[in-house]
Scaffold this motif. Structure first.
Motif, PDB file in Angstrom:
ATOM      1  N   ALA A   1       0.826  -1.209   0.000  1.00 22.40           N
ATOM      2  CA  ALA A   1       0.000   0.000   0.000  1.00 22.40           C
ATOM      3  C   ALA A   1       0.860   1.259   0.000  1.00 22.40           C
ATOM      4  O   ALA A   1       0.568   2.233  -0.703  1.00 22.40           O
ATOM      5  CB  ALA A   1      -0.934  -0.005   1.214  1.00 22.40           C
ATOM      6  N   LEU A   2       1.951   1.259   0.771  1.00 21.66           N
ATOM      7  CA  LEU A   2       2.843   2.421   0.805  1.00 21.66           C
ATOM      8  C   LEU A   2       3.539   2.602  -0.530  1.00 21.66           C
ATOM      9  O   LEU A   2       3.704   3.732  -1.015  1.00 21.66           O
ATOM     10  CB  LEU A   2       3.874   2.247   1.922  1.00 21.66           C
ATOM     11  N   ASP A   3       3.972   1.489  -1.147  1.00 25.44           N
ATOM     12  CA  ASP A   3       4.611   1.573  -2.457  1.00 25.44           C
ATOM     13  C   ASP A   3       3.651   2.142  -3.496  1.00 25.44           C
ATOM     14  O   ASP A   3       4.030   2.983  -4.323  1.00 25.44           O
ATOM     15  CB  ASP A   3       5.095   0.191  -2.907  1.00 25.44           C
ATOM     16  N   ALA A   4       2.412   1.682  -3.451  1.00 26.33           N
ATOM     17  CA  ALA A   4       1.426   2.136  -4.432  1.00 26.33           C
ATOM     18  C   ALA A   4       1.052   3.600  -4.217  1.00 26.33           C
ATOM     19  O   ALA A   4       0.773   4.325  -5.177  1.00 26.33           O
ATOM     20  CB  ALA A   4       0.174   1.257  -4.360  1.00 26.33           C
ATOM     21  N   ALA A   5       1.047   4.046  -2.978  1.00 27.10           N
ATOM     22  CA  ALA A   5       0.677   5.431  -2.677  1.00 27.10           C
ATOM     23  C   ALA A   5       1.714   6.418  -3.189  1.00 27.10           C
ATOM     24  O   ALA A   5       1.395   7.572  -3.484  1.00 27.10           O
ATOM     25  CB  ALA A   5       0.472   5.606  -1.178  1.00 27.10           C
TER      26      ALA A   5
ATOM     27  N   THR B   1       3.001  10.619  -0.623  1.00 30.77           N
ATOM     28  CA  THR B   1       2.155  10.218   0.511  1.00 30.77           C
ATOM     29  C   THR B   1       3.007   9.803   1.704  1.00 30.77           C
ATOM     30  O   THR B   1       2.716  10.169   2.843  1.00 30.77           O
ATOM     31  CB  THR B   1       1.228   9.065   0.102  1.00 30.77           C
TER      32      THR B   1
ATOM     33  N   PRO C   1      -6.138  11.683   5.292  1.00 31.72           N
ATOM     34  CA  PRO C   1      -5.788  11.108   3.980  1.00 31.72           C
ATOM     35  C   PRO C   1      -4.594  10.160   4.048  1.00 31.72           C
ATOM     36  O   PRO C   1      -4.563   9.153   3.336  1.00 31.72           O
ATOM     37  CB  PRO C   1      -5.472  12.352   3.135  1.00 31.72           C
ATOM     38  N   GLU C   2      -3.605  10.486   4.911  1.00 31.09           N
ATOM     39  CA  GLU C   2      -2.422   9.640   5.022  1.00 31.09           C
ATOM     40  C   GLU C   2      -2.748   8.270   5.606  1.00 31.09           C
ATOM     41  O   GLU C   2      -1.965   7.331   5.497  1.00 31.09           O
ATOM     42  CB  GLU C   2      -1.346  10.318   5.879  1.00 31.09           C
ATOM     43  N   HIS C   3      -3.905   8.159   6.282  1.00 32.16           N
ATOM     44  CA  HIS C   3      -4.273   6.902   6.928  1.00 32.16           C
ATOM     45  C   HIS C   3      -5.240   6.061   6.101  1.00 32.16           C
ATOM     46  O   HIS C   3      -5.480   4.893   6.427  1.00 32.16           O
ATOM     47  CB  HIS C   3      -4.896   7.185   8.304  1.00 32.16           C
ATOM     48  N   ASP C   4      -5.801   6.634   5.042  1.00 32.82           N
ATOM     49  CA  ASP C   4      -6.768   5.888   4.234  1.00 32.82           C
ATOM     50  C   ASP C   4      -6.165   4.611   3.672  1.00 32.82           C
ATOM     51  O   ASP C   4      -6.820   3.559   3.601  1.00 32.82           O
ATOM     52  CB  ASP C   4      -7.270   6.760   3.072  1.00 32.82           C
ATOM     53  N   LEU C   5      -4.901   4.674   3.280  1.00 30.62           N
ATOM     54  CA  LEU C   5      -4.272   3.504   2.668  1.00 30.62           C
ATOM     55  C   LEU C   5      -4.173   2.350   3.661  1.00 30.62           C
ATOM     56  O   LEU C   5      -4.234   1.178   3.277  1.00 30.62           O
ATOM     57  CB  LEU C   5      -2.905   3.856   2.091  1.00 30.62           C
TER      58      LEU C   5
ATOM     59  N   ARG D   1      -7.598   0.674   3.929  1.00 31.15           N
ATOM     60  CA  ARG D   1      -7.815  -0.187   2.763  1.00 31.15           C
ATOM     61  C   ARG D   1      -6.974  -1.467   2.843  1.00 31.15           C
ATOM     62  O   ARG D   1      -7.361  -2.503   2.289  1.00 31.15           O
ATOM     63  CB  ARG D   1      -7.481   0.577   1.480  1.00 31.15           C
TER      64      ARG D   1
END
Length: 496
Positions: A246-250, A254, A280-284, A287
């Motif tokens: 998720a972090l890589d994709a963001a 982000t 917003p930083e926590h939405d990932l 998910r």
């Protein structure tokens, strides 16, 4: 100075106490010491009751150590200044008794190499395993004397007491679990001993999971390229893997905002409850299936990052957990900063400050470990370099060397190495199967040099079995100067 009758006499002048003057009744000692064990409500209390009662019958220094996680920990003792807090596996007389499961008698501590001195006047020691119901050691009962003692008789008594103590500890559920402070100390020790940054990152993540009780830990550090995420390569369904993906994709922006937010506002404990608005930083993370997230800043704002500890469960905020993560993050950064400082010093000590290439010291180390039958040396000299310095100055000459070094490095294969051993002199160490392969690599280097607008002369020598590296390099130099005499800008294989 106090009068003589108020002076405390030294041990050798002191009158013996009642239990020293009268031969001890060992059956009575065993009964008295174990009589209160049924009243103990915890393993530690049982050990403390044992030590206190036994201390009334002998002047020995007494301690009980129980096995907790990965070492023996002292949980009760007479004379706290004369007991080890922890003992590692196999260390000292106590470690020997625990690992062997057998009583150890030491009649002369000065003659036992395993004895760990805590006071200078100890003469003898008995260490008895404390067994569980099945006879497996869960700790030791240790006694040390400073005067004459019937060790064989005390062995029987100590073994009886240790056996009854072990049964009571087993009935109470066994030794107490490792406390959080003990865990923190253990993990800090592991991080401090980490040999490199990779091992440190792994140790920090393991510590975060263990201390927090949460399932996942990810370390994200700011890097010039936009961030570096440290998490193990687990199964696709693992929470840590989902967070990393998720972090890589963001993307780096982000991650940068998340790091900046944590550094600005401090540690956060977030619950990902359904239908609850999140930053917003926590939405990932929501998910990715995160239910609970602890985010703690690590290092300085401009160069640090964030430690993320997460779980799929929704858990109530625990201030102690957050505090422990902050302590852990601070220690992890201290260790990381130290490792990076050491790495930089090593790089500076082993590399040429102008080109960044390794120099003669590392070259000698590489040659010492090289396979003589498959190693070739390529001696390289820049054609006409002196005229560059004389005409344009040393600043331009340095620029030419740096540009040429980059071009030559790029032309080498993975595993080949380039060293700067003089002003405009380089040497490449390559692993080859035959002379033609070495000559082909040398030709690639000359082509790379031409693309920079310069030319080089290259002498190639295959190292003979048993040949010193200095002689191989000398033969390569001879071939190089043959190229120079033939007009430069070429390659030649050494003969002999």
């Amino acid at each position: 100075m106090p009068p003589d009758h108020q002076r405390t006499p030294p041990d050798h002048e002191r009158a013996p106490s009642d239990h020293e003057r009268t031969p001890p009744d060992h059956e009575r000692i065993s009964r008295d010491v174990t009589a209160n064990l049924p009243a103990a409500s915890s393993a530690i209390e049982a050990c403390q009751l044992t030590v206190t009662a036994l201390g009334r019958h002998t002047p020995a220094r007494i301690s009980v150590l129980l096995w907790v996680h990965d070492r023996l920990r002292c949980v009760a003792a007479t004379g706290s200044w004369q007991a080890f807090a922890t003992v590692r596996p196999g260390t000292g007389v106590v470690g020997r008794a625990y690992e062997s499961g057998k009583t150890v008698l030491v009649s002369d501590v000065t003659a036992d190499p395993d004895y760990l001195p805590m006071r200078p006047d100890v003469t003898a020691e008995i260490c008895v395993p404390v067994p569980d119901r099945d006879g497996r050691p869960i700790g030791v009962l240790d006694l040390e004397w400073t005067g004459p003692v019937d060790l064989e008789r005390w062995r029987q008594t100590a073994e009886t007491i240790a056996g009854r103590l072990g049964l009571r500890i087993w009935a109470l559920g066994g030794p107490a679990a490792e406390s959080r402070s003990e865990k923190l100390l253990r993990h800090v020790t592991a991080m401090t001993a980490a040999p490199d940054e990779f091992a440190l990152r792994a140790a920090a993540r393991e510590a975060a999971r263990d201390l927090s009780g949460l399932d996942a830990a990810v370390l994200a550090l700011a890097e010039p390229t936009g961030g570096r995420i440290s998490a193990p390569a687990g199964e696709p369904g693992d929470l840590e893997t989902r967070i990393r993906v998720a972090l890589d994709a963001a993307g780096p922006a982000t991650l940068a905002r998340l790091i900046a937010h944590t550094h600005r506002f401090g540690a956060t404990y977030t619950l990902g409850e359904a239908a609850t608005p999140s930053m917003p930083e926590h939405d990932l993370f929501v998910r990715a299936g995160v239910g609970t997230l602890v985010a703690v800043s690590i290092g300085p704002t401009d160069a640090g990052g964030v430690l993320l500890v997460a779980d799929e469960r929704l858990l109530q905020p625990d201030p102690t957990t957050v505090n422990l993560m902050e302590l852990l993050a601070a220690q992890a950064w201290t260790c990381l900063d130290r490792l990076r400082g050491i790495s930089l010093l090593r790089l500076r000590a082993s590399s040429d400050p102008l080109t960044g290439l390794r120099h003669q010291g590392p070259f000698g180390e590489r040659m010492a470990a090289a396979n003589p039958d498959r190693t070739a040396l390529l001696a390289i000299d820049v054609d006409g370099f002196k005229s560059v310095n004389d005409t344009y100055g040393h600043a331009i000459g340095d620029r030419v060397l740096v540009e040429l070094a980059r071009a030559l490095e790029a032309a080498l294969r993975q595993g080949d190495e380039l060293y700067r051993i003089g002003g405009d002199e380089f040497v490449a160490v390559v692993e080859v199967g035959r002379p033609e392969e070495a000559l082909g690599i040398a030709e690639r280097l000359t082509e790379a040099a031409r693309r920079t607008g310069r030319t080089i002369s290259v002498g190639v020598a295959l190292r003979h079995p048993g040949e010193p590296a200095e002689l191989t390099l000398r033969r390569a130099d001879t071939a190089l100067y043959d190229v120079k005499r033939s007009g430069r800008d070429g390659v030649r294989l050494a003969t002999g």
